[in-house]
Design an enzyme around this catalytic site. Sequence first.
Site, PDB file in Angstrom:
ATOM      1  N   HIS A 190      20.651  19.870 -40.994  1.00  0.00           N
ATOM      2  CA  HIS A 190      19.692  20.475 -41.940  1.00  0.00           C
ATOM      3  C   HIS A 190      18.427  19.609 -42.109  1.00  0.00           C
ATOM      4  O   HIS A 190      17.322  20.123 -42.197  1.00  0.00           O
ATOM      5  CB  HIS A 190      20.392  20.704 -43.277  1.00  0.00           C
ATOM      6  N   TYR A 209      23.554  26.556 -48.922  1.00  0.00           N
ATOM      7  CA  TYR A 209      23.123  27.730 -49.681  1.00  0.00           C
ATOM      8  C   TYR A 209      24.275  28.254 -50.544  1.00  0.00           C
ATOM      9  O   TYR A 209      25.305  28.699 -50.027  1.00  0.00           O
ATOM     10  CB  TYR A 209      22.596  28.829 -48.753  1.00  0.00           C
TER      11      TYR A 209
HETATM   12  P1  NDP Z   1      10.690  33.722 -47.289  1.00  0.00           P
HETATM   13  O1  NDP Z   1       9.316  33.298 -46.890  1.00  0.00           O
HETATM   14  O2  NDP Z   1      11.540  34.381 -46.296  1.00  0.00           O
HETATM   15  O3  NDP Z   1      10.547  34.667 -48.586  1.00  0.00           O
HETATM   16  C1  NDP Z   1      11.640  35.298 -49.195  1.00  0.00           C
HETATM   17  C2  NDP Z   1      11.118  36.151 -50.337  1.00  0.00           C
HETATM   18  O4  NDP Z   1      10.234  37.154 -49.809  1.00  0.00           O
HETATM   19  C3  NDP Z   1      12.181  36.920 -51.092  1.00  0.00           C
HETATM   20  O5  NDP Z   1      11.798  36.879 -52.456  1.00  0.00           O
HETATM   21  C4  NDP Z   1      12.077  38.355 -50.574  1.00  0.00           C
HETATM   22  O6  NDP Z   1      12.420  39.302 -51.550  1.00  0.00           O
HETATM   23  C5  NDP Z   1      10.607  38.441 -50.252  1.00  0.00           C
HETATM   24  N1  NDP Z   1      10.314  39.368 -49.157  1.00  0.00           N
HETATM   25  C6  NDP Z   1      10.974  39.518 -47.994  1.00  0.00           C
HETATM   26  N2  NDP Z   1      10.378  40.432 -47.204  1.00  0.00           N
HETATM   27  C7  NDP Z   1       9.308  40.889 -47.913  1.00  0.00           C
HETATM   28  C8  NDP Z   1       8.304  41.848 -47.640  1.00  0.00           C
HETATM   29  N3  NDP Z   1       8.279  42.539 -46.484  1.00  0.00           N
HETATM   30  N4  NDP Z   1       7.355  42.067 -48.582  1.00  0.00           N
HETATM   31  C9  NDP Z   1       7.352  41.367 -49.746  1.00  0.00           C
HETATM   32  N5  NDP Z   1       8.285  40.450 -50.057  1.00  0.00           N
HETATM   33  C10 NDP Z   1       9.252  40.204 -49.155  1.00  0.00           C
HETATM   34  O7  NDP Z   1      11.383  32.430 -47.936  1.00  0.00           O
HETATM   35  P2  NDP Z   1      12.781  31.704 -47.767  1.00  0.00           P
HETATM   36  O8  NDP Z   1      12.689  30.435 -48.525  1.00  0.00           O
HETATM   37  O9  NDP Z   1      13.918  32.594 -48.055  1.00  0.00           O
HETATM   38  O10 NDP Z   1      12.799  31.305 -46.203  1.00  0.00           O
HETATM   39  C11 NDP Z   1      13.413  32.108 -45.225  1.00  0.00           C
HETATM   40  C12 NDP Z   1      14.722  31.503 -44.749  1.00  0.00           C
HETATM   41  O11 NDP Z   1      14.500  30.272 -44.075  1.00  0.00           O
HETATM   42  C13 NDP Z   1      15.678  31.094 -45.884  1.00  0.00           C
HETATM   43  O12 NDP Z   1      16.284  32.221 -46.502  1.00  0.00           O
HETATM   44  C14 NDP Z   1      16.604  30.174 -45.148  1.00  0.00           C
HETATM   45  O13 NDP Z   1      17.547  30.899 -44.378  1.00  0.00           O
HETATM   46  C15 NDP Z   1      15.619  29.405 -44.254  1.00  0.00           C
HETATM   47  N6  NDP Z   1      15.139  28.144 -44.861  1.00  0.00           N
HETATM   48  C16 NDP Z   1      15.439  26.965 -44.220  1.00  0.00           C
HETATM   49  C17 NDP Z   1      15.053  25.758 -44.744  1.00  0.00           C
HETATM   50  C18 NDP Z   1      15.422  24.489 -44.034  1.00  0.00           C
HETATM   51  O14 NDP Z   1      15.272  23.409 -44.615  1.00  0.00           O
HETATM   52  N7  NDP Z   1      15.897  24.550 -42.800  1.00  0.00           N
HETATM   53  C19 NDP Z   1      14.274  25.663 -45.996  1.00  0.00           C
HETATM   54  C20 NDP Z   1      13.939  26.951 -46.561  1.00  0.00           C
HETATM   55  C21 NDP Z   1      14.355  28.133 -45.995  1.00  0.00           C
HETATM   56  P3  NDP Z   1      13.800  40.140 -51.557  1.00  0.00           P
HETATM   57  O15 NDP Z   1      14.898  39.177 -51.221  1.00  0.00           O
HETATM   58  O16 NDP Z   1      13.863  40.695 -52.928  1.00  0.00           O
HETATM   59  O17 NDP Z   1      13.683  41.226 -50.512  1.00  0.00           O
END
Ligand code: NDP
Length: 273
Positions: A110, A52
Amino acid sequence: MRTIELAGASVAVIGQGTWRMGEDPSRRREEVAALREGIELGLRLIDTAEMYGEGGAETVVGEAIAGLRDQAFLVSKVYPHNASRAGVIAACERSLARLGSEVIDLYLLHWRGQYPLAETVEAFERLREQGKIRRWGVSNFDVDDLEELNQPGCATNQVLYNAEARGIEFDLLPWQQRQGMPLMAYCPIGQAGQLLRNPALLDVAQRHGCTPAQVALAWVLRQPGVIAIPKAVDSHHLRLNAEAAVLHLSAEDLATIDAALPAPTRKRALEMI
Ligand code: NDP
């Protein structure tokens, strides 16, 4: 907040993701503040990775947990191309330096790459003996990968899971539940995309006077042995996410979601982002 046991540690079922953090220096202060606020709200598990922001997210996490290390449960991940016997050790040491910490609570592969799993596991075990990590696990592994791994020491498997990506309910999730291996759900709110506009989620949210994102989180957490790691920088989002831990969906709510986004009836290839 409800907790579950993860290889000897008790962790809250909602943590914090960090993907996309540490990429834009102008957002750094906001990201650090969000992670600190999340810890205060009880979202103590912080999920990051050397990938990241190419180390940028780990640096943000390091700044956020300065003075709060004991309150956080740190998860980081090694790139598959660094997952050789020597590569894992070197990558972990770089991550520790960026995190400003002496130990990572949970260190994950990962996704599967070119190195034999036994080599990566050997390096994980060495890091554990050296006290640089407390436990290890994997990410993006399907049932056949976990069976091949065949390691009781594997603390978790982190995979894509939300109401739009339910394939794991057919075999992987029940497999992990039988083994007592917690499943860490990434993208639990579908990256705030079309899942949050799905009429079924909107309908259930209206019944509870909550938001579709909270429904999405409660839906993921309706099953035992699941941890969700939503990423939120917006302070309002963080508070809503922490509150979602107490939202209980009724049988009628679940039926509404099942009708719109049905459970799998056959094996599907593991979805990844
Ligand atoms: P998420 O499903 O967590 O969505 C993140 C988005 O949702 C951001 O734009 C955030 O906005 C928004 N958001 C958060 N809370 C709310 C809410 N209550 N209401 C409306 N919108 C909201 O997606 P991610 O891809 O970030 O997945 C979560 C985590 O999983 C990643 O950050 C990472 O740490 C991990 N991951 C792991 C992977 C792997 O291969 N092992 C692959 C993908 C993700 P804002 O930031 O503006 O609040």
